[in-house]
Write a protein that holds these residues in place. Structure first.
Motif, PDB file in Angstrom:
ATOM      1  N   ARG A  74       1.756   9.701  -5.927  1.00 29.14           N
ATOM      2  CA  ARG A  74       1.865  11.048  -5.774  1.00 29.14           C
ATOM      3  C   ARG A  74       3.426  11.792  -6.172  1.00 29.14           C
ATOM      4  N   LEU A  75       3.990  10.624  -6.417  1.00 28.71           N
ATOM      5  CA  LEU A  75       4.921  10.930  -7.943  1.00 28.71           C
ATOM      6  C   LEU A  75       4.135  11.470  -9.040  1.00 28.71           C
ATOM      7  N   GLU A  76       3.549  10.485  -9.543  1.00 25.83           N
ATOM      8  CA  GLU A  76       2.793  10.914 -10.600  1.00 25.83           C
ATOM      9  C   GLU A  76       1.976  12.296 -10.765  1.00 25.83           C
ATOM     10  N   LYS A  77       1.404  12.554  -9.251  1.00 24.33           N
ATOM     11  CA  LYS A  77       0.394  13.757  -9.113  1.00 24.33           C
ATOM     12  C   LYS A  77       1.578  15.496  -9.468  1.00 24.33           C
ATOM     13  N   LEU A  78       2.934  14.937  -8.683  1.00 29.03           N
ATOM     14  CA  LEU A  78       3.899  16.198  -8.548  1.00 29.03           C
ATOM     15  C   LEU A  78       4.245  16.275  -9.891  1.00 29.03           C
ATOM     16  N   TYR A  79       4.476  14.992 -10.747  1.00 27.11           N
ATOM     17  CA  TYR A  79       6.044  15.087 -11.679  1.00 27.11           C
ATOM     18  C   TYR A  79       5.609  14.731 -13.192  1.00 27.11           C
ATOM     19  N   LYS A 115       7.099  15.199   2.312  1.00 28.86           N
ATOM     20  CA  LYS A 115       6.331  15.744   3.251  1.00 28.86           C
ATOM     21  C   LYS A 115       6.047  17.276   2.419  1.00 28.86           C
ATOM     22  N   HIS A 116       7.068  17.791   2.293  1.00 29.11           N
ATOM     23  CA  HIS A 116       7.775  19.246   1.893  1.00 29.11           C
ATOM     24  C   HIS A 116       7.564  19.208  -0.105  1.00 29.11           C
ATOM     25  N   LEU A 117       7.265  17.783  -0.609  1.00 32.20           N
ATOM     26  CA  LEU A 117       7.737  18.161  -2.384  1.00 32.20           C
ATOM     27  C   LEU A 117       6.132  18.875  -2.114  1.00 32.20           C
ATOM     28  N   LYS A 118       6.239  19.353  -3.725  1.00 31.10           N
ATOM     29  CA  LYS A 118       5.726  20.385  -3.964  1.00 31.10           C
ATOM     30  C   LYS A 118       4.814  19.733  -6.080  1.00 31.10           C
ATOM     31  N   PRO A 119       4.653  20.300  -6.108  1.00 33.85           N
ATOM     32  CA  PRO A 119       3.648  20.588  -7.566  1.00 33.85           C
ATOM     33  C   PRO A 119       5.044  21.018  -8.682  1.00 33.85           C
ATOM     34  N   VAL A 120       5.753  21.044  -9.693  1.00 35.81           N
ATOM     35  CA  VAL A 120       6.700  21.734 -10.338  1.00 35.81           C
ATOM     36  C   VAL A 120       6.426  21.695 -11.754  1.00 35.81           C
ATOM     37  N   SER A 121       6.421  22.760 -12.668  1.00 36.40           N
ATOM     38  CA  SER A 121       6.562  23.105 -13.682  1.00 36.40           C
ATOM     39  C   SER A 121       8.064  22.966 -14.349  1.00 36.40           C
ATOM     40  N   ARG A 122       8.612  22.664 -15.102  1.00 36.62           N
ATOM     41  CA  ARG A 122      10.150  23.342 -16.060  1.00 36.62           C
ATOM     42  C   ARG A 122      10.514  24.191 -15.869  1.00 36.62           C
ATOM     43  N   SER A 123       9.513  25.373 -16.093  1.00 39.71           N
ATOM     44  CA  SER A 123      10.402  26.618 -16.120  1.00 39.71           C
ATOM     45  C   SER A 123      10.400  26.738 -14.527  1.00 39.71           C
ATOM     46  N   THR A 140       0.847  -1.336   0.070  1.00 41.74           N
ATOM     47  CA  THR A 140       0.193  -0.088   0.058  1.00 41.74           C
ATOM     48  C   THR A 140       0.496   0.688   0.036  1.00 41.74           C
ATOM     49  N   ALA A 141       2.105   1.360   0.470  1.00 41.93           N
ATOM     50  CA  ALA A 141       3.120   2.502   1.024  1.00 41.93           C
ATOM     51  C   ALA A 141       3.963   2.034  -0.100  1.00 41.93           C
ATOM     52  N   LEU A 142       3.600   1.375  -1.137  1.00 42.22           N
ATOM     53  CA  LEU A 142       4.690   1.616  -2.903  1.00 42.22           C
ATOM     54  C   LEU A 142       3.669   2.652  -3.825  1.00 42.22           C
ATOM     55  N   PHE A 143       2.227   1.867  -3.772  1.00 40.70           N
ATOM     56  CA  PHE A 143       1.308   2.711  -4.785  1.00 40.70           C
ATOM     57  C   PHE A 143       1.022   4.432  -4.133  1.00 40.70           C
ATOM     58  N   SER A 144       0.878   4.073  -2.839  1.00 43.20           N
ATOM     59  CA  SER A 144       0.372   5.403  -2.004  1.00 43.20           C
ATOM     60  C   SER A 144       2.362   6.566  -3.166  1.00 43.20           C
ATOM     61  N   VAL A 145       3.002   6.256  -2.774  1.00 43.38           N
ATOM     62  CA  VAL A 145       4.241   6.756  -2.953  1.00 43.38           C
ATOM     63  C   VAL A 145       3.881   7.217  -4.528  1.00 43.38           C
ATOM     64  N   PRO A 163      19.528   5.654 -16.221  1.00 44.83           N
ATOM     65  CA  PRO A 163      18.306   6.402 -14.832  1.00 44.83           C
ATOM     66  C   PRO A 163      19.107   6.712 -13.455  1.00 44.83           C
ATOM     67  N   SER A 164      18.426   7.929 -12.562  1.00 43.76           N
ATOM     68  CA  SER A 164      18.992   8.443 -11.510  1.00 43.76           C
ATOM     69  C   SER A 164      18.196   7.145 -10.425  1.00 43.76           C
ATOM     70  N   CYS A 165      19.249   7.181  -9.263  1.00 45.06           N
ATOM     71  CA  CYS A 165      18.433   6.454  -8.252  1.00 45.06           C
ATOM     72  C   CYS A 165      17.930   6.714  -6.792  1.00 45.06           C
ATOM     73  N   LYS A 166      16.648   6.606  -5.573  1.00 45.32           N
ATOM     74  CA  LYS A 166      16.638   7.695  -5.076  1.00 45.32           C
ATOM     75  C   LYS A 166      15.667   6.677  -4.121  1.00 45.32           C
ATOM     76  N   VAL A 167      15.932   6.720  -3.070  1.00 51.84           N
ATOM     77  CA  VAL A 167      15.625   5.928  -1.910  1.00 51.84           C
ATOM     78  C   VAL A 167      14.403   7.502  -1.233  1.00 51.84           C
ATOM     79  N   VAL A 168      12.975   6.614  -1.132  1.00 50.81           N
ATOM     80  CA  VAL A 168      12.281   6.939  -1.027  1.00 50.81           C
ATOM     81  C   VAL A 168      11.426   6.882   0.869  1.00 50.81           C
ATOM     82  N   ILE A 169      11.111   7.966   1.750  1.00 46.75           N
ATOM     83  CA  ILE A 169      11.032   6.944   3.246  1.00 46.75           C
ATOM     84  C   ILE A 169       9.750   8.140   3.363  1.00 46.75           C
ATOM     85  N   PRO A 170       8.277   7.277   3.135  1.00 44.98           N
ATOM     86  CA  PRO A 170       7.159   8.219   3.890  1.00 44.98           C
ATOM     87  C   PRO A 170       6.465   7.926   4.907  1.00 44.98           C
TER      88      PRO A 170
END
Length: 359
Positions: free
Chosen positions: A80-85, A208-216, A72-77, A179-186
């Protein structure tokens, strides 16, 4: 006169005797009732204990929180990433590793226009410290129990290497820096006594402080975390989407309460009539199964409607328009092995909302 006195005394004695006897028997009945009640409650408690033991060892038809916690944590992350980026997140990949002749588990791959990111999700709860060799030591619980994990970033980089080889075998070479590599702790219960030595680890406070961003407006560590600024050609992006969508994955079970379990579907169990009706459901042909309960006259559900959709390999492995439906008993069961368990479990089909099968 003497006889009269004696008879009066005998009457008094007999009266007192009967009074004592009559007062004694009700107490005896009360004691017997109390004993019966105690015995009854003891039998009920023993029966419940035996039932729980039998159900646990011989009929494991309940999905525990441990089975759903990580998935459930995997799908939650991923959501959120799809929504942000933007882009598409692929969860629970099982990429063939030519060097070990086995499959490499990958928690999450995020594909955007400018980046391929391999992400490991560590849903840790407790106080985490990093040792000199890079291992993570997590202390949690009332008894302050500790558990040691190998450096998650090393694992993710190994997964990324296997993914690159797999993509090259299927005719795709990634852009430089991918690819780049990341570890997320939600997990909000995650704590650490010091800063992590690598910026590739995104702690809960950062997450928790990540916010949606655009390329500009890309700036700061957000740009370094998930974007490079370079865009791949549209044809390469489409091909990557197709390859990742058709890559081996864990099967997925959706439960009530927005819970998800990753693992491997094995087979249906039940009456011969029901298993024959479900015989057409094979992973080579079917990619999604939905389950709906039906009841007669408002009583408990006795039948299940099982609708399955045929796989369409021309459309990124998604379901085709053709689907069929069968009806089976609610007692029908499923043999399923959760991703993080070595034990094959038997679940009630009625506890599932849907099953997604990997090719």
């Amino acid at each position: 006169m003497l006889k009269l006195k004696i008879s009066n005394q005998m009457c008094l004695l007999s009266l007192s005797y009967f009074q004592s006897v009559s007062s004694y028997f009700p107490q005896g009945k009360k004691k017997k009732k109390k004993k019966k009640k105690r015995r009854m409650w003891a039998e009920i408690i023993c029966g419940l204990v035996i039932y729980k033991l039998v159900r646990r060892f011989f009929h494991d038809d309940e999905i525990s929180d441990d089975d759903t916690f990580g998935s459930t944590a995997l799908f939650s992350v991923a959501h959120r990433l799809e929504k942000l980026y933007g882009g598409k997140a692929y969860v629970g990949l099982r990429i063939p590793d030519a060097d070990t002749s086995s499959r490499q588990d990958i928690d999450l791959v995020l594909l955007t226009k400018g980046q391929v990111v391999v992400i490991g999700v560590k849903n840790l709860s407790g106080i985490v410290t990093v040792t000199s060799d890079g291992s993570w030591v997590c202390e949690a619980g009332k008894h302050h129990t500790t558990q040691t994990y190998p450096d998650p970033l090393v694992d993710v980089k190994k997964q990324a290497s296997v993914l690159v080889s797999y993509l090259e075998q299927r005719g795709v070479t990634l852009l430089e820096g991918n690819p780049s590599c990341k570890v997320v702790i939600p997990n909000p219960n995650f704590r650490t006594t010091h800063a992590f030595p690598s910026e590739e680890v995104i702690t809960y406070e950062e997450w928790k402080h990540l916010k949606p961003v655009s390329r500009s407006t890309l700036s700061g560590w957000v740009k370094g975390a998930f974007c490079t600024g370079k865009e791949m050609h549209e044809s390469s992006h489409q091909k990557l989407n197709f390859i990742l969508a058709t890559a081996p994955m864990w099967d997925r079970v959706e439960l009530k309460g927005s819970k998800i379990v990753l693992g491997e579907f094995l087979e249906f169990k039940g009456k011969q009539e029901d298993t024959l009706a479900l015989k057409q459901i094979k992973r080579s042909k079917v990619d999604r199964i939905s389950i709906q309960q039906t009841s007669m006259l408002g009583f408990a559900p006795s039948r299940l409607q099982v609708r399955y959709s045929y796989r369409d390999y021309r459309s990124e492995g998604r379901s085709g328009s053709e689907s069929k439906e069968v009806t089976v008993r609610s007692s029908t069961e499923v043999l399923f092995q959760p991703r993080d368990s070595t034990k094959i479990k038997k679940f009630k089909l009625s506890s599932f909302l849907s099953i997604s099968l990997s090719a």
